[in-house]
Design an enzyme around this catalytic site. Structure first.
Site, PDB file in Angstrom:
ATOM      1  N   HIS A 117      -3.355   7.293   2.313  1.00  8.46           N
ATOM      2  CA  HIS A 117      -3.741   5.983   1.794  1.00  8.46           C
ATOM      3  C   HIS A 117      -5.107   5.637   2.376  1.00  8.46           C
ATOM      4  CE1 HIS A 117      -3.855   1.852   0.719  1.00  8.46           C
ATOM      5  NE2 HIS A 117      -3.696   1.418   1.957  1.00  8.46           N
ATOM      6  N   ASN A 122     -10.174   0.108  -0.505  1.00  5.01           N
ATOM      7  CA  ASN A 122      -8.710   0.153  -0.520  1.00  5.01           C
ATOM      8  C   ASN A 122      -8.201  -0.433  -1.840  1.00  5.01           C
ATOM      9  OD1 ASN A 122      -5.972  -0.177  -0.111  1.00  5.01           O
ATOM     10  ND2 ASN A 122      -6.161  -1.238   1.844  1.00  5.01           N
ATOM     11  N   CYS A 178       0.798  -1.234   0.000  1.00  4.58           N
ATOM     12  CA  CYS A 178       0.000   0.000   0.000  1.00  4.58           C
ATOM     13  C   CYS A 178       0.829   1.281   0.000  1.00  4.58           C
ATOM     14  CB  CYS A 178      -0.952   0.011   1.182  1.00  4.58           C
ATOM     15  SG  CYS A 178      -2.151  -1.318   1.093  1.00  4.58           S
TER      16      CYS A 178
HETATM   17  O1  UT7 Z   1      -3.952  -1.121   3.461  1.00  8.90           O
HETATM   18  C1  UT7 Z   1      -2.981  -1.948   4.001  1.00  8.90           C
HETATM   19  C2  UT7 Z   1      -3.010  -1.987   5.460  1.00  8.90           C
HETATM   20  N1  UT7 Z   1      -4.251  -2.514   5.949  1.00  8.90           N
HETATM   21  C3  UT7 Z   1      -4.936  -1.825   6.858  1.00  8.90           C
HETATM   22  O2  UT7 Z   1      -4.561  -0.728   7.208  1.00  8.90           O
HETATM   23  C4  UT7 Z   1      -6.156  -2.476   7.471  1.00  8.90           C
HETATM   24  C5  UT7 Z   1      -6.125  -2.305   8.968  1.00  8.90           C
HETATM   25  N2  UT7 Z   1      -7.184  -3.055   9.637  1.00  8.90           N
HETATM   26  C6  UT7 Z   1      -8.481  -2.700   9.575  1.00  8.90           C
HETATM   27  O3  UT7 Z   1      -8.845  -1.779   8.881  1.00  8.90           O
HETATM   28  C7  UT7 Z   1      -9.452  -3.429  10.454  1.00  8.90           C
HETATM   29  O4  UT7 Z   1      -8.739  -4.257  11.343  1.00  8.90           O
HETATM   30  C8  UT7 Z   1     -10.493  -4.306   9.689  1.00  8.90           C
HETATM   31  C9  UT7 Z   1     -11.466  -3.408   8.953  1.00  8.90           C
HETATM   32  C10 UT7 Z   1      -9.792  -5.221   8.673  1.00  8.90           C
HETATM   33  C11 UT7 Z   1     -11.283  -5.141  10.683  1.00  8.90           C
HETATM   34  O5  UT7 Z   1     -11.891  -4.295  11.658  1.00  8.90           O
HETATM   35  P1  UT7 Z   1     -11.692  -4.534  13.220  1.00  8.90           P
HETATM   36  O6  UT7 Z   1     -12.455  -3.503  13.909  1.00  8.90           O
HETATM   37  O7  UT7 Z   1     -10.232  -4.614  13.513  1.00  8.90           O
HETATM   38  O8  UT7 Z   1     -12.394  -5.928  13.417  1.00  8.90           O
HETATM   39  P2  UT7 Z   1     -11.830  -7.247  14.112  1.00  8.90           P
HETATM   40  O9  UT7 Z   1     -11.047  -8.045  13.121  1.00  8.90           O
HETATM   41  O10 UT7 Z   1     -11.195  -6.899  15.408  1.00  8.90           O
HETATM   42  O11 UT7 Z   1     -13.181  -7.982  14.428  1.00  8.90           O
HETATM   43  C12 UT7 Z   1     -14.117  -7.465  15.391  1.00  8.90           C
HETATM   44  C13 UT7 Z   1     -15.368  -8.294  15.350  1.00  8.90           C
HETATM   45  C14 UT7 Z   1     -15.101  -9.799  15.414  1.00  8.90           C
HETATM   46  O12 UT7 Z   1     -16.174 -10.402  16.089  1.00  8.90           O
HETATM   47  P3  UT7 Z   1     -16.042 -10.808  17.651  1.00  8.90           P
HETATM   48  O13 UT7 Z   1     -14.892 -11.756  17.714  1.00  8.90           O
HETATM   49  O14 UT7 Z   1     -15.795  -9.522  18.366  1.00  8.90           O
HETATM   50  O15 UT7 Z   1     -17.375 -11.422  17.936  1.00  8.90           O
HETATM   51  C15 UT7 Z   1     -15.143 -10.224  13.976  1.00  8.90           C
HETATM   52  O16 UT7 Z   1     -15.483 -11.570  13.808  1.00  8.90           O
HETATM   53  O17 UT7 Z   1     -16.046  -8.075  14.112  1.00  8.90           O
HETATM   54  C16 UT7 Z   1     -16.225  -9.311  13.429  1.00  8.90           C
HETATM   55  N3  UT7 Z   1     -16.091  -9.054  12.006  1.00  8.90           N
HETATM   56  C17 UT7 Z   1     -17.124  -8.745  11.215  1.00  8.90           C
HETATM   57  N4  UT7 Z   1     -18.435  -8.620  11.454  1.00  8.90           N
HETATM   58  C18 UT7 Z   1     -19.227  -8.281  10.419  1.00  8.90           C
HETATM   59  C19 UT7 Z   1     -14.958  -9.042  11.276  1.00  8.90           C
HETATM   60  N5  UT7 Z   1     -15.249  -8.741  10.013  1.00  8.90           N
HETATM   61  C20 UT7 Z   1     -16.571  -8.548   9.938  1.00  8.90           C
HETATM   62  C21 UT7 Z   1     -17.448  -8.210   8.907  1.00  8.90           C
HETATM   63  N6  UT7 Z   1     -18.773  -8.081   9.192  1.00  8.90           N
HETATM   64  N7  UT7 Z   1     -17.029  -7.985   7.630  1.00  8.90           N
END
Ligand code: UT7
Length: 329
Positions: free
Chosen positions: A256, A286, A116
């Site tokens: 970004h 993204n 990225c």
């Molecule tokens: O561009 C290159 C670099 N990449 C980035 O900068 C990305 C950085 N990371 C992020 O933007 C975020 O971590 C994500 C958008 C990828 C994920 O968001 P998050 O707030 O970190 O979610 P998480 O992975 O901590 O998951 C939180 C909860 C989980 O459920 P529990 O365990 O709390 O019950 C996940 O299973 O949200 C759940 N979850 C979803 N729920 C509905 C994860 N993805 C989804 C989804 N829809 N798509």
């Protein structure tokens, strides 16, 4: 004669027609529009459809439009740096494929892989060729067909990525406009949190790698998020400090577009209000190497000669960095 800076003299972008909305995402993985919007800021992303089309096919549109805008022909281009994580093929470089497709007969070129952060690594690299006097017209392309390496069963990853491509032309400027400074960083120990497991020399494609879905993006979102928030904000603040720029001096932040929350944290660290931040993540998601040039393209009509612009990115590698430039037209 003033010092030679590499200035952006034209910008253009291309996004494919197909719009993959959050609503449609709900029918692909277990997610909701509300979750995606509140956690990332994304409402929809573009997907390149069509058999045999790769990243260079989006680049053709972006570059042909750019050449037209600038009023030059492809054979005037001397160097093409194609920043991409999804080249058409492992080899030859997409820069070569693109050069042939657009008729850039006098250009040499290569692909640059910094995930990225690719586009800012790319324009910083390109600027060296301009500042040294080696070249006068360098094309920097940033684009990805992320849909080609996304596992649409992994709901935490597939919702953030989309396809798109942008391009800029860099030319020498002796009037004090162009790229003023850059800070580029990488830390390979971050690889474990964001990578593609197979398809390279360490783990070539096999039935096993395909069955295990190892040819797609593997991301530990939360960990990447933490590194991204800290490093992108720190590096943007650092480049302001070392160039004695206050938040009033900065006209635009071009971040970004990975997650709206990362963008907001960076802007807040720089003391910038939302009116100075380019954000189109809601429409494109993204696009990896495409995000920054696509923003410049969309905001081009609002930019003024002399505007102080800060670009900032964070991505796989880990890689991150910031570029300070003075808009030249
Ligand atoms: O561009 C290159 C670099 N990449 C980035 O900068 C990305 C950085 N990371 C992020 O933007 C975020 O971590 C994500 C958008 C990828 C994920 O968001 P998050 O707030 O970190 O979610 P998480 O992975 O901590 O998951 C939180 C909860 C989980 O459920 P529990 O365990 O709390 O019950 C996940 O299973 O949200 C759940 N979850 C979803 N729920 C509905 C994860 N993805 C989804 C989804 N829809 N798509």
């Amino acid at each position: 004669m003033g010092k030679i800076h590499a200035a952006i003299t034209a910008v253009n972008g291309y996004v494919p027609d197909y719009v993959l909305t959050n609503k449609e995402m709900e029918s692909i993985v277990d997610t909701t529009d509300e979750w995606i919007t509140s956690r990332t800021g994304i409402k929809e992303r573009r997907i390149l459809k069509g058999e045999g089309l790769g990243t260079s096919d989006m680049a053709i549109h972006a570059v042909n439009g750019l050449l037209k805008k600038r009023g030059i022909s492809a054979d005037e281009i001397e160097l093409i740096i194609f920043c991409t994580t999804t080249p058409d093929l492992p080899f030859p470089a997409s820069a070569n494929i693109l050069a042939d497709k657009i008729g850039a007969k006098n250009a040499w070129g290569y692909d640059l892989q910094a995930a990225c952060s690719g586009f800012i690594f790319g324009i910083s690299t390109a600027s060296q060729f301009i500042e040294s006097g080696k070249h006068k017209k360098v094309l920097v392309v940033g684009g990805d067909k992320m849909s080609s390496i996304i596992n649409y069963k992994d709901r935490t990853t597939c919702i953030i990525f989309g396809d798109g491509c942008g391009a800029v032309l860099l030319e020498p400027n002796e009037e004090g406009y162009g790229i003023m400074d850059s800070i580029l960083k990488s830390d390979g120990s971050g690889m474990q949190y964001l990578h593609q497991k197979a398809g390279g020399s360490a783990r070539p494609a096999s039935h096993e790698t395909i069955n295990n879905n190892e040819h797609s993006v593997y991301q530990e979102g939360q960990t990447v998020f933490k590194f991204a928030v800290t490093n992108m904000a720190d590096v943007a603040a650092e480049i302001m400090e070392r160039n004695q720029l206050t938040s009033e001096d900065v006209a635009w932040l071009v971040p970004h577009q990975a997650n709206k929350r990362i963008i907001d944290a960076t802007a807040s660290r720089m003391g910038l209000g939302s009116e100075k931040v380019m954000i189109n993540i809601q429409r494109y998601g993204n696009t990896t190497n495409g995000t920054i040039p696509l923003c410049l393209w969309e905001w081009e009509s609002q930019l003024k000669k002399g505007d102080n612009i800060i670009l900032a990115a964070f991505g796989g590698g880990f890689t991150w960095g910031s570029v300070y430039l003075k808009w030249a037209y």
